[in-house]
Motif scaffolding. Structure first.
Motif, mmCIF file in Angstrom:
data_model
loop_
_atom_site.group_PDB
_atom_site.id
_atom_site.type_symbol
_atom_site.label_atom_id
_atom_site.label_comp_id
_atom_site.label_asym_id
_atom_site.label_seq_id
_atom_site.Cartn_x
_atom_site.Cartn_y
_atom_site.Cartn_z
ATOM 1 N N PRO A 52 0.807 -1.233 0.000
ATOM 2 C CA PRO A 52 0.000 0.000 0.000
ATOM 3 C C PRO A 52 0.836 1.278 0.000
ATOM 4 N N VAL A 53 2.020 1.245 0.614
ATOM 5 C CA VAL A 53 2.879 2.434 0.594
ATOM 6 C C VAL A 53 3.419 2.643 -0.818
ATOM 7 N N GLY A 54 3.852 1.545 -1.466
ATOM 8 C CA GLY A 54 4.309 1.659 -2.843
ATOM 9 C C GLY A 54 3.220 2.161 -3.767
ATOM 10 N N GLU A 55 1.991 1.721 -3.523
ATOM 11 C CA GLU A 55 0.881 2.184 -4.352
ATOM 12 C C GLU A 55 0.641 3.678 -4.164
ATOM 13 N N ALA A 56 0.664 4.140 -2.921
ATOM 14 C CA ALA A 56 0.447 5.568 -2.665
ATOM 15 C C ALA A 56 1.543 6.414 -3.301
ATOM 16 N N LEU A 57 2.798 5.969 -3.165
ATOM 17 C CA LEU A 57 3.898 6.686 -3.802
ATOM 18 C C LEU A 57 3.761 6.651 -5.319
ATOM 19 N N GLY A 58 3.393 5.489 -5.857
ATOM 20 C CA GLY A 58 3.236 5.365 -7.301
ATOM 21 C C GLY A 58 2.152 6.277 -7.847
ATOM 22 N N ARG A 59 1.042 6.370 -7.127
ATOM 23 C CA ARG A 59 -0.044 7.238 -7.598
ATOM 24 C C ARG A 59 0.388 8.708 -7.569
#
Length: 329
Positions: A314-321
């Motif tokens: 979820p942290v990678g997803e937030a950074l990616g977005r």
């Protein structure tokens, strides 16, 4: 919406890459030097181009599995690097290797791939601690030379739905005009999921009559999971102080179990005689917010180390977005 192109180095079990995939990035290359991590990546994403080699030795053109970065317009190079050590452990041999990997990742991004954006995720000390000032200066000088600008900041995985107090130091560097569009990700939740909430379904899977009472006791987020060193020890949940915190939640942090509690609370593989319950490898993956169908290769200790070293998806997803929003304008 058009998907973006990424390269991921020091990929480990794929937590960062998985999060970025959810955010719209498709990797054209993933790199790790551990065979077991590469096996995990290939099992879960057979179509990903996974190269098993050390980042310090990686030559994209002359590698046995050649990769020509000029063939792709790379949007993002991401690196979930091995954790650099704090001031208490900076004398260790591993620390020198980790800092060399950090520098190598920057050089690969800046001089070889030249992506539109560059992401490093590591410990909070990398962002704030005085002992890493020289490293930050090196990174900044290399990136400035090639017209990147950068943001340093710290995120806590608990703010993104991960049931764990896991602070992460982050560097995001972007070229113009993308830099001015970037905003660090804001928390996606105001409620920090507790260990009891996250693990109650698995703790009650074999009809343990005490599962609800245990979950009520485990009413806080987990301490930071640590995978430990490949050269030392087995699968446990951390140092003495951390184990005391686990014990307050009814968990024996000294080892992992092969199964969740049975109806009377018995874990057949636990011969310690302790009333505290041991977590399974699968439960630690839940605490890192991996999907339940993500397969980790290897035996118990190897699987747990991959999980403990990973970046929560979820942290990678937030950074990616956040990066994707900047790139797409």
């Amino acid at each position: 919406m058009k998907r973006l192109v990424s390269i991921d180095v020091c990929s480990g079990a794929g937590g960062l890459a998985l999060g970025l995939e959810r955010a719209g990035f498709d990797p054209v290359l993933l790199l790790d030097n551990k065979p077991i991590a590469c096996e995990t990546l290939r099992r879960n994403r057979p179509t990903w181009n996974v190269i098993e080699t050390d980042l310090l030795d990686f030559d994209p053109i002359n590698n046995p599995e050649p990769f020509d970065p000029d063939s792709f317009d790379v949007d993002l190079l991401s690196a979930g690097l091995p954790r650099v050590k704090s001031s208490a452990t900076t004398g260790r041999v591993e620390t020198g290797i980790e800092l060399r990997l950090l520098r190598a990742a920057v050089l690969l991004a800046a001089h070889v791939v030249q992506p539109k954006a560059f992401l490093i995720e590591n410990v909070p000390d990398l962002v704030t601690a005085e002992e890493f000032e020289e490293v930050r200066d090196f990174i900044q000088s290399e990136l400035l030379h090639l017209k990147y600008r950068f943001h340093w900041f710290i995120l806590n995985a608990a703010d993104f739905g991960v049931p764990q107090d896991r602070k992460q130091g982050v560097l995001v560097a972007l070229k113009d005009p993308f830099f001015d569009r970037f905003r660090a990700p804001a928390p996606t939740t105001t409620h920090h999921m507790t260990v009891g909430e996250a693990l109650l379904p698995s703790m009650s899977a074999r009809d343990w009559y005490g599962a609800e009472e245990w979950a009520a006791r485990a009413n806080r987020v987990a301490p930071t999971l640590v995978g430990g060193s490949d050269k030392r020890g087995g699968a446990d949940l951390g140092l003495t102080g951390t184990k005391k915190t686990w014990a307050q939640m009814g968990i024996n942090g000294g080892a992992l179990s092969d199964e969740v509690p049975g109806p009377d609370g018995t874990q057949e593989s636990d011969t310690s005689g302790s009333p505290l319950k041991k977590l399974t490898v699968e439960q630690t993956a839940v605490l890192q917010s991996f999907p339940t169908d993500w397969i980790f290769a290897g035996r118990k200790t190897a699987r747990y180390r991959q999980i403990g070293h990973a970046s929560p998806p979820p942290v990678g997803e937030a950074l990616g977005r956040a990066i994707a929003d900047a790139l797409r304008g």
